[in-house]
Design a protein around this motif. Structure first.
Motif, PDB file in Angstrom:
ATOM      1  N   PRO A  39       0.820  -1.205   0.000  1.00 29.65           N
ATOM      2  CA  PRO A  39       0.000   0.000   0.000  1.00 29.65           C
ATOM      3  C   PRO A  39       0.859   1.262   0.000  1.00 29.65           C
ATOM      4  CG  PRO A  39      -0.847  -1.589   1.567  1.00 29.65           C
ATOM      5  CD  PRO A  39       0.492  -2.104   1.115  1.00 29.65           C
ATOM      6  N   ALA A  40       0.330   2.321  -0.589  1.00 30.96           N
ATOM      7  CA  ALA A  40       1.092   3.565  -0.742  1.00 30.96           C
ATOM      8  C   ALA A  40       1.518   4.140   0.603  1.00 30.96           C
ATOM      9  CB  ALA A  40       0.261   4.578  -1.523  1.00 30.96           C
ATOM     10  N   ILE A  41       0.613   4.169   1.585  1.00 29.17           N
ATOM     11  CA  ILE A  41       0.978   4.766   2.871  1.00 29.17           C
ATOM     12  C   ILE A  41       2.056   3.946   3.576  1.00 29.17           C
ATOM     13  CG2 ILE A  41      -0.858   3.600   4.183  1.00 29.17           C
ATOM     14  CD1 ILE A  41      -1.105   6.257   5.790  1.00 29.17           C
ATOM     15  N   TRP A  42       2.045   2.615   3.388  1.00 26.58           N
ATOM     16  CA  TRP A  42       3.070   1.749   3.978  1.00 26.58           C
ATOM     17  C   TRP A  42       4.431   2.062   3.364  1.00 26.58           C
ATOM     18  CZ3 TRP A  42       6.547  -1.938   2.354  1.00 26.58           C
ATOM     19  CH2 TRP A  42       7.019  -2.849   3.306  1.00 26.58           C
ATOM     20  N   LEU A  43       4.455   2.264   2.042  1.00 27.37           N
ATOM     21  CA  LEU A  43       5.703   2.614   1.374  1.00 27.37           C
ATOM     22  C   LEU A  43       6.227   3.963   1.873  1.00 27.37           C
ATOM     23  CD1 LEU A  43       4.688   1.473  -2.217  1.00 27.37           C
ATOM     24  CD2 LEU A  43       6.499   0.436  -0.818  1.00 27.37           C
ATOM     25  N   ALA A  44       5.330   4.926   2.041  1.00 28.12           N
ATOM     26  CA  ALA A  44       5.756   6.239   2.531  1.00 28.12           C
ATOM     27  C   ALA A  44       6.328   6.143   3.939  1.00 28.12           C
ATOM     28  CB  ALA A  44       4.579   7.209   2.492  1.00 28.12           C
ATOM     29  N   ASP A  61       7.670  10.755  12.460  1.00 25.76           N
ATOM     30  CA  ASP A  61       6.531  10.030  13.030  1.00 25.76           C
ATOM     31  C   ASP A  61       5.465   9.856  11.959  1.00 25.76           C
ATOM     32  OD1 ASP A  61       3.950   9.614  14.566  1.00 25.76           O
ATOM     33  OD2 ASP A  61       5.360   9.759  16.232  1.00 25.76           O
ATOM     34  N   ALA A  62       4.725   8.759  12.038  1.00 27.74           N
ATOM     35  CA  ALA A  62       3.677   8.507  11.051  1.00 27.74           C
ATOM     36  C   ALA A  62       2.654   9.634  11.000  1.00 27.74           C
ATOM     37  CB  ALA A  62       2.982   7.178  11.347  1.00 27.74           C
ATOM     38  N   ILE A  63       2.442  10.342  12.094  1.00 26.72           N
ATOM     39  CA  ILE A  63       1.466  11.447  12.087  1.00 26.72           C
ATOM     40  C   ILE A  63       1.944  12.610  11.223  1.00 26.72           C
ATOM     41  CG2 ILE A  63       0.553  10.826  14.356  1.00 26.72           C
ATOM     42  CD1 ILE A  63       2.160  13.089  15.578  1.00 26.72           C
ATOM     43  N   ASP A  64       3.244  12.608  10.873  1.00 28.71           N
ATOM     44  CA  ASP A  64       3.778  13.678  10.032  1.00 28.71           C
ATOM     45  C   ASP A  64       3.726  13.357   8.547  1.00 28.71           C
ATOM     46  OD1 ASP A  64       4.466  15.167  12.324  1.00 28.71           O
ATOM     47  OD2 ASP A  64       6.339  14.033  12.542  1.00 28.71           O
ATOM     48  N   LEU A  65       3.222  12.179   8.192  1.00 23.83           N
ATOM     49  CA  LEU A  65       3.114  11.830   6.778  1.00 23.83           C
ATOM     50  C   LEU A  65       2.085  12.727   6.090  1.00 23.83           C
ATOM     51  CD1 LEU A  65       3.039   7.924   7.005  1.00 23.83           C
ATOM     52  CD2 LEU A  65       4.876   9.323   6.033  1.00 23.83           C
ATOM     53  N   PRO A  66       2.284  13.013   4.812  1.00 21.58           N
ATOM     54  CA  PRO A  66       1.290  13.811   4.083  1.00 21.58           C
ATOM     55  C   PRO A  66      -0.052  13.083   4.018  1.00 21.58           C
ATOM     56  CG  PRO A  66       3.353  13.635   2.848  1.00 21.58           C
ATOM     57  CD  PRO A  66       3.448  12.671   3.982  1.00 21.58           C
ATOM     58  N   ASP A  67      -1.107  13.856   3.889  1.00 21.07           N
ATOM     59  CA  ASP A  67      -2.426  13.258   3.695  1.00 21.07           C
ATOM     60  C   ASP A  67      -2.577  12.824   2.235  1.00 21.07           C
ATOM     61  OD1 ASP A  67      -3.114  13.785   6.328  1.00 21.07           O
ATOM     62  OD2 ASP A  67      -3.912  15.780   5.841  1.00 21.07           O
ATOM     63  N   PHE A  89       5.974  14.167  -1.572  1.00 18.22           N
ATOM     64  CA  PHE A  89       7.421  14.076  -1.349  1.00 18.22           C
ATOM     65  C   PHE A  89       8.144  14.662  -2.544  1.00 18.22           C
ATOM     66  CE2 PHE A  89       5.633  10.774   1.295  1.00 18.22           C
ATOM     67  CZ  PHE A  89       6.364  10.863   2.475  1.00 18.22           C
ATOM     68  N   ASP A  90       9.244  15.367  -2.296  1.00 15.56           N
ATOM     69  CA  ASP A  90       9.996  16.011  -3.372  1.00 15.56           C
ATOM     70  C   ASP A  90      10.868  15.042  -4.147  1.00 15.56           C
ATOM     71  OD1 ASP A  90       8.935  18.469  -2.631  1.00 15.56           O
ATOM     72  OD2 ASP A  90      10.574  18.890  -1.227  1.00 15.56           O
ATOM     73  N   THR A  91      11.274  13.960  -3.503  1.00 18.16           N
ATOM     74  CA  THR A  91      12.174  13.014  -4.153  1.00 18.16           C
ATOM     75  C   THR A  91      11.546  11.622  -4.142  1.00 18.16           C
ATOM     76  OG1 THR A  91      13.326  12.579  -2.065  1.00 18.16           O
ATOM     77  CG2 THR A  91      14.227  14.316  -3.493  1.00 18.16           C
ATOM     78  N   PRO A  92      11.914  10.760  -5.099  1.00 14.13           N
ATOM     79  CA  PRO A  92      11.362   9.405  -5.102  1.00 14.13           C
ATOM     80  C   PRO A  92      11.947   8.570  -3.961  1.00 14.13           C
ATOM     81  CG  PRO A  92      13.000   9.638  -6.829  1.00 14.13           C
ATOM     82  CD  PRO A  92      12.799  11.008  -6.258  1.00 14.13           C
ATOM     83  N   ALA A  93      11.200   7.589  -3.528  1.00 12.95           N
ATOM     84  CA  ALA A  93      11.688   6.604  -2.565  1.00 12.95           C
ATOM     85  C   ALA A  93      12.330   5.467  -3.333  1.00 12.95           C
ATOM     86  CB  ALA A  93      10.528   6.081  -1.723  1.00 12.95           C
ATOM     87  N   ARG A  94      13.467   4.982  -2.848  1.00  9.30           N
ATOM     88  CA  ARG A  94      14.190   3.917  -3.545  1.00  9.30           C
ATOM     89  C   ARG A  94      14.330   2.728  -2.594  1.00  9.30           C
ATOM     90  NH1 ARG A  94      18.779   4.120  -5.356  1.00  9.30           N
ATOM     91  NH2 ARG A  94      18.471   3.583  -7.556  1.00  9.30           N
ATOM     92  N   PHE A  95      13.731   1.608  -2.986  1.00  6.39           N
ATOM     93  CA  PHE A  95      13.718   0.405  -2.172  1.00  6.39           C
ATOM     94  C   PHE A  95      14.503  -0.703  -2.868  1.00  6.39           C
ATOM     95  CE2 PHE A  95       9.876   2.628  -0.962  1.00  6.39           C
ATOM     96  CZ  PHE A  95       9.776   2.434   0.416  1.00  6.39           C
TER      97      PHE A  95
END
Length: 381
Positions: A39-44, A61-67, A89-95
């Motif tokens: 899920p997208a929020i899990w990845l974030a 903290d998870a409460i600081d994640l974007p809506d 997010f300004d930059t991509p996440a790389r996993f």
């Protein structure tokens, strides 16, 4: 929302066959055919760049994640990492692909990450290590700790017959847990015992200290002197007995998991330890988490009178299984032998003895030290 068309991924060494995504979810199809959703929020929440190191602590903290987080695009980088653009997010996440596989949320991957104890019965070939090897070689230490973790029980041979060595063994993987019995205690017959363990009589199979909250999770006993006659040790896999009870008498099993019972240990004027807990404890998914059984230290049941008879039926059924010769393993400790038990799973007992002195030294420890050392040693290999 329909999934986007699957995209073939040709990098063979990471095991990814295809990637596809919607705004809400990334799905990876692996080269072995397994599909894993993310899920997208899990990845974030698990972005590697938001930790102090790849396996370190989060920097937010998870409460600081974007809506309203959504996946905008997904690509496979030249280095094999999965690059995910997430809104907010300004930059991509790389996993890394290996990380995504290790923490995948599909049922098969989740099941693989759960501990699956190796249940055993009287046919068990006693898992054992050699002290000199375990103390001096990390591979031997990891093997011995893995035996203890998988079976809830392991022997260690050749421990020097010097007082205090049981604590030295604990220091190979963790820390001694001190109790009212001290940092370590002598299990030897005395004239005026406060505890029946300090006599020569036989002891039924039991877990130690169920009157504590929390109970000591590991117990170690080291033989310094063996009685000439009697005193054999007995162990039984409480999880194997509980699973058999679940099969044979599911209502009895359920009753023992639902009702907490009192335990108590008293040394007048000095100690009065009390706890309440079920004899069989389950985790949130119904798997066995702990067993408690100590006939010497169980207090009078405070149950609804209409439930007492059914509870005793279940309690006695479980007790018989815990002493069933088909499930128990007996062995004789020689001087220098030590055994470790998971005190939330494996019960131990002893035969009575009458000839000669039997002297064991014991101590307690917690499982987190054992597992931390085990996983660290295995990761380094």
């Amino acid at each position: 929302m329909p999934l986007a068309a699957a995209r073939p991924i040709t990098t063979d060494d990471i095991g990814i066959a295809t990637l596809r995504h919607t705004p809400d979810r990334l799905t990876i199809r692996w080269s072995d055919g397994r599909e894993s959703p993310y899920p997208a929020i899990w990845l974030a929440d698990n972005r590697p760049d938001r930790r102090d190191r790849p396996d370190g602590q989060r920097l937010f903290d998870a409460i600081d994640l974007p809506d309203d987080i959504a996946i905008g695009s997904v690509a496979l980088g030249a280095d094999g990492a999965v690059e995910i653009h997430l809104t907010g997010f300004d930059t991509p996440a790389r996993f890394g692909a290996a990380w995504l596989r290790a923490y995948a949320l599909d049922p098969a991957s989740r099941a693989e990450r759960r501990r699956r104890p190796v249940l055993w019965d009287s046919s068990l070939a006693l898992p054992a290590g050699d002290y000199e090897a375990v103390a001096g070689d990390e591979a031997a230490r990891a093997k011995w700790l893995r035996q203890a973790w998988d079976h809830g029980f392991a022997l260690l041979r050749g421990v020097p017959t010097e007082p205090g060595m049981v604590c030295k063994v604990v220091e190979l993987f963790g820390f001694v847990r001190e109790t009212n019995y001290g940092r370590l205690f002598d299990v030897v017959a005395v004239d005026k015992p406060q505890n029946l363990a300090f006599t020569a009589i036989g002891l039924g199979n039991h877990t130690d200290n169920p009157y504590r909250d929390p109970v000591p999770q590991l117990q170690l006993l080291h033989c310094l002197e063996a009685a000439a006659e009697g005193g054999e040790s007995v162990v039984v896999d409480g999880f194997a007995a509980a699973e058999r009870l679940r099969r044979e008498a599911p209502d009895a099993f359920a009753l023992l998991t639902r009702r907490a019972v009192p335990f108590r240990y008293v040394e007048p004027g000095r100690v009065d330890l009390r706890s309440r807990a079920p004899l069989i404890e389950l985790d949130a998914e119904g798997a066995l988490a702990a067993v408690r059984y100590n006939n010497r230290s169980i207090a009078p049941f405070d149950l609804d009178p209409d439930e007492v008879e059914a509870f005793y039926d279940a309690y006695r059924h479980f007790g018989r299984l815990l002493h069933d010769p088909e499930l128990t393993v007996g062995f004789r400790l020689a001087p220098g032998d030590l055994f470790l038990v998971d005190n939330q799973r494996v019960l131990h007992g002893r035969r009575g003895f009458s000839a000669g002195r039997r002297w064991l030294q014991g101590c307690y420890a917690d499982k987190d030290g054992l597992t931390s050392t085990l996983f660290s040693l295995e990761a380094a290999r």
